[in-house]
Write a protein that holds these residues in place. Structure first.
Motif, short mmCIF file in Angstrom:
data_model
loop_
_atom_site.label_atom_id
_atom_site.label_comp_id
_atom_site.label_asym_id
_atom_site.label_seq_id
_atom_site.Cartn_x
_atom_site.Cartn_y
_atom_site.Cartn_z
N GLY A 178 0.78 -1.22 0.00
CA GLY A 178 0.00 0.00 0.00
C GLY A 178 0.82 1.27 0.00
O GLY A 178 0.28 2.35 -0.23
N LEU A 179 2.12 1.19 0.26
CA LEU A 179 2.99 2.35 0.20
C LEU A 179 3.66 2.39 -1.17
O LEU A 179 3.44 1.51 -1.99
N MET A 180 4.45 3.42 -1.43
CA MET A 180 5.09 3.56 -2.73
C MET A 180 6.45 2.86 -2.74
O MET A 180 7.13 2.78 -1.72
N VAL A 181 6.84 2.39 -3.91
CA VAL A 181 8.18 1.85 -4.10
C VAL A 181 8.85 2.61 -5.22
O VAL A 181 8.19 3.13 -6.11
N GLY A 182 10.20 2.65 -5.16
CA GLY A 182 10.91 3.46 -6.13
C GLY A 182 10.75 4.93 -5.77
O GLY A 182 10.34 5.28 -4.67
N GLY A 183 11.06 5.82 -6.71
CA GLY A 183 10.90 7.23 -6.43
C GLY A 183 11.91 8.09 -7.15
O GLY A 183 12.86 7.59 -7.76
N PRO A 184 11.73 9.40 -7.08
CA PRO A 184 12.59 10.33 -7.83
C PRO A 184 13.90 10.59 -7.12
O PRO A 184 14.17 11.67 -6.64
N VAL A 185 14.77 9.56 -7.05
CA VAL A 185 16.01 9.71 -6.30
C VAL A 185 17.29 9.41 -7.08
O VAL A 185 18.36 9.51 -6.50
N PRO A 186 17.25 9.04 -8.35
CA PRO A 186 18.49 8.58 -9.01
C PRO A 186 19.64 9.57 -8.93
O PRO A 186 20.79 9.19 -8.74
N ALA A 187 19.36 10.88 -9.06
CA ALA A 187 20.43 11.87 -9.07
C ALA A 187 21.15 11.95 -7.73
O ALA A 187 22.29 12.40 -7.65
N HIS A 188 20.48 11.51 -6.65
CA HIS A 188 21.06 11.62 -5.32
C HIS A 188 21.37 10.25 -4.73
O HIS A 188 21.60 10.13 -3.53
N ARG A 189 21.40 9.24 -5.57
CA ARG A 189 21.59 7.88 -5.07
C ARG A 189 22.91 7.75 -4.31
O ARG A 189 22.98 7.12 -3.25
N GLU A 190 23.98 8.40 -4.82
CA GLU A 190 25.27 8.25 -4.16
C GLU A 190 25.31 9.01 -2.83
O GLU A 190 26.03 8.66 -1.91
N VAL A 191 24.50 10.06 -2.70
CA VAL A 191 24.46 10.84 -1.47
C VAL A 191 23.64 10.12 -0.40
O VAL A 191 24.03 10.01 0.76
N LEU A 192 22.50 9.61 -0.80
CA LEU A 192 21.59 9.01 0.16
C LEU A 192 21.89 7.55 0.44
O LEU A 192 21.33 6.96 1.35
N GLY A 193 22.76 6.95 -0.34
CA GLY A 193 23.18 5.59 -0.05
C GLY A 193 22.16 4.53 -0.42
O GLY A 193 22.08 3.49 0.22
N PHE A 194 21.35 4.78 -1.44
CA PHE A 194 20.34 3.81 -1.82
C PHE A 194 20.93 2.61 -2.54
O PHE A 194 20.29 1.59 -2.66
N GLY A 195 22.15 2.75 -3.05
CA GLY A 195 22.74 1.64 -3.78
C GLY A 195 21.85 1.26 -4.95
O GLY A 195 21.25 2.09 -5.59
N GLY A 196 21.72 -0.03 -5.20
CA GLY A 196 20.89 -0.48 -6.30
C GLY A 196 19.55 -0.99 -5.83
O GLY A 196 18.80 -1.57 -6.60
N GLY A 197 19.24 -0.81 -4.55
CA GLY A 197 18.01 -1.36 -4.00
C GLY A 197 16.79 -0.53 -4.31
O GLY A 197 16.87 0.56 -4.84
N ARG A 198 15.62 -1.07 -3.95
CA ARG A 198 14.37 -0.35 -4.13
C ARG A 198 14.00 0.36 -2.84
O ARG A 198 14.33 -0.08 -1.76
N VAL A 199 13.29 1.45 -2.98
CA VAL A 199 13.01 2.32 -1.85
C VAL A 199 11.53 2.27 -1.47
O VAL A 199 10.66 2.32 -2.34
N LEU A 200 11.25 2.17 -0.19
CA LEU A 200 9.89 2.24 0.32
C LEU A 200 9.65 3.66 0.81
O LEU A 200 10.43 4.18 1.61
N TRP A 201 8.56 4.28 0.34
CA TRP A 201 8.33 5.68 0.68
C TRP A 201 6.87 6.02 0.46
O TRP A 201 6.07 5.16 0.07
N HIS A 202 6.49 7.28 0.68
CA HIS A 202 5.18 7.78 0.29
C HIS A 202 5.20 9.29 0.19
O HIS A 202 5.68 9.96 1.11
N PRO A 203 4.70 9.83 -0.93
CA PRO A 203 4.65 11.28 -1.08
C PRO A 203 3.42 11.84 -0.38
O PRO A 203 2.51 11.11 0.00
N GLY A 204 3.39 13.16 -0.23
CA GLY A 204 2.21 13.83 0.31
C GLY A 204 2.07 15.20 -0.32
O GLY A 204 3.04 15.94 -0.45
N ALA A 205 0.85 15.55 -0.70
CA ALA A 205 0.62 16.81 -1.41
C ALA A 205 0.78 18.03 -0.51
O ALA A 205 1.16 19.10 -0.95
#
Length: 334
Positions: free
Chosen positions: A292-319
C-alpha cells in the motif's frame, strides 16, 4: 548538518519554499532534525516542533494499523473485504480483497458525489457511502490512486477486525504510535497545538491534469478542517514522522519494540500485482507497492548521497508538504 542537506534546504528556499523541516534516522537512531524558513505568511520561524499537514504522506499510519492486524492473524490480505465488512460487498464489490483495498484497486478513487467538506470528517457517513457505492469500470486495470477515499476503506477494514471494537483513531494510537513512542503524528489535530501549525499556501498538488492551489484563507488552514479526521493524511512533525518510518527501516522493530516482521516488510518492496504505474495525481514515478505504500521514487540523481545503492526504496509522497520518505531498500537497511 551534511553539506548535501544544507544545499537542498537552501535550494528549496531559493525556489520559493516558505518553511520546511528535515529529519532522519540511521540504524534506529535520530541523526538529523533541522528546520528553516517561516511557518506562516506572518513570518513566524519554523522549528522542530512546527506541525505540517502532509496529506498522503500520512497514509503510512493507516497502512501500518492494518498490517499489524494481519500480523496478529486477525486479517488475511487475500480474504474479501465483505467477509470483514459485509455492507461493502454490494454493487459488484463482493470479490474485492483486503489486498485490493491496500493497493488502490477497488474502483472508489472518487469521493461520493454528495460528500461535502463537513462529511469528510464524519467516519460513519464516509464508510457507509463508500460501502454502498458502485466501483468504476474494471478497477483491476484502471490507473486510479485513491487519494482521499483509501484511508476510509483501509481504516474501516482494520477497525472492523479489531476485537476490542476501538475507533480508528484509538486503534492507530494504541497499536502503531504508542508502541513506537511516536507522539507527533495525528489523523485529527489535537487541541492545544494550534499555535504550532504551519499555514499552508501555494500549489500543493501539481501535474496533469490536477493543480490544487492553497491560499492563506483556504479551507486547509481553518480550525474546522483541522478538527476533522483524515485517515488518508496526517498532521506531523518531521521528527516524529521519521521515527515512524525508522521502524520500517529497521525491519519492523525500533528500540526493542517489534511492530511487523522483517519478511513482511520485504514484501512491501514488490510492486502491486499489475504493470501500470500510479496516475498523475501521485506523480509519474510513484509506483504503488504490494503493502500500500510507494516503491521506487525520484532519487536517481542523489543515489550516491543518500546511499540507496541499487536497492528499491519504500516511501510515500504527500501533497500538503511534498515528502519522499526513503526508509528501506532491498540491498541495505539505512
Amino acid at each position: 548538518m551534511g553539506s548535501a542537506v544544507r544545499s537542498a534546504i537552501d535550494e528549496a528556499l531559493s525556489r520559493g519554499e516558505v518553511g520546511l523541516q528535515v529529519a532522519a534516522y540511521h540504524r534506529g537512531e535520530p541523526v538529523l532534525d533541522v528546520s528553516a524558513g517561516a511557518m506562516s505568511v506572518g513570518g513566524r520561524k519554523v522549528d522542530s516542533d512546527t506541525i505540517f499537514w502532509v496529506a498522503s504522506a500520512g497514509k503510512v499510519s493507516t497502512a501500518t494499523a492494518l498490517h499489524v492486524q494481519v500480523e496478529r492473524g486477525l486479517i488475511d490480505y487475500d480474504q474479501t473485504i465483505a467477509s470483514i465488512w459485509p455492507e461493502f460487498g454490494v454493487r459488484g464489490k463482493d470479490s474485492f480483497t483486503v489486498r485490493d483495498a491496500l493497493t488502490h484497486r477497488v474502483g472508489l478513487a472518487e469521493l461520493p458525489g454528495d460528500a461535502t467538506p463537513e462529511f469528510l470528517g464524519d467516519w460513519e457517513w464516509m464508510a457507509d457511502r463508500l460501502a454502498r457505492s458502485a466501483p468504476s469500470d474494471d478497477p483491476a486495470r484502471r490507473n486510479a490512486y485513491h487519494a482521499r477515499t483509501w484511508g476510509y476503506v483501509v481504516g474501516e477494514i482494520a477497525r472492523r477486525a479489531d476485537p476490542a471494537g476501538r475507533s480508528f483513531e484509538d486503534l492507530v494510537r494504541d497499536e502503531v504510535h504508542a508502541p513506537l513512542g511516536v507522539s507527533g503524528v495525528w489523523h485529527r489535530l489535537p487541541a492545544g497545538v494550534e499555535e504550532r501549525v504551519a499555514i499552508m499556501r501555494g500549489d500543493i498538488l501539481s501535474g496533469e491534469p490536477a493543480t490544487f492551489t492553497v491560499r492563506a484563507d483556504h479551507e486547509i488552514n481553518t480550525p474546522e478542517y483541522r478538527d476533522r479526521i483524515d485517515p488518508s493524511g496526517a498532521w506531523v512533525t518531521a521528527r516524529e514522522a521519521a521515527r515512524l518510518w525508522a521502524a520500517y527501516a529497521q525491519g519492523g522493530a525500533l528500540d526493542g519494540t517489534r511492530l511487523l516482521a522483517a519478511d513482511r516488510i520485504e514484501t512491501f518492496l514488490d510492486r502491486r500485482a499489475c504493470t501500470f504505474e500510479a496516475g498523475s495525481i501521485a506523480g509519474p514515478r510513484a509506483v504503488i507497492g504490494a503493502g500500500g505504500l510507494m516503491v521506487g521514487g525520484p532519487v536517481p540523481a542523489h543515489r550516491e548521497v543518500l546511499g540507496f545503492g541499487g536497492g528499491r526504496v519504500l516511501w510515500h509522497p504527500g501533497a500538503g508538504a511534498p515528502s519522499a520518505s526513503p526508509t528501506w531498500t532491498r540491498n541495505s537497511p539505512s
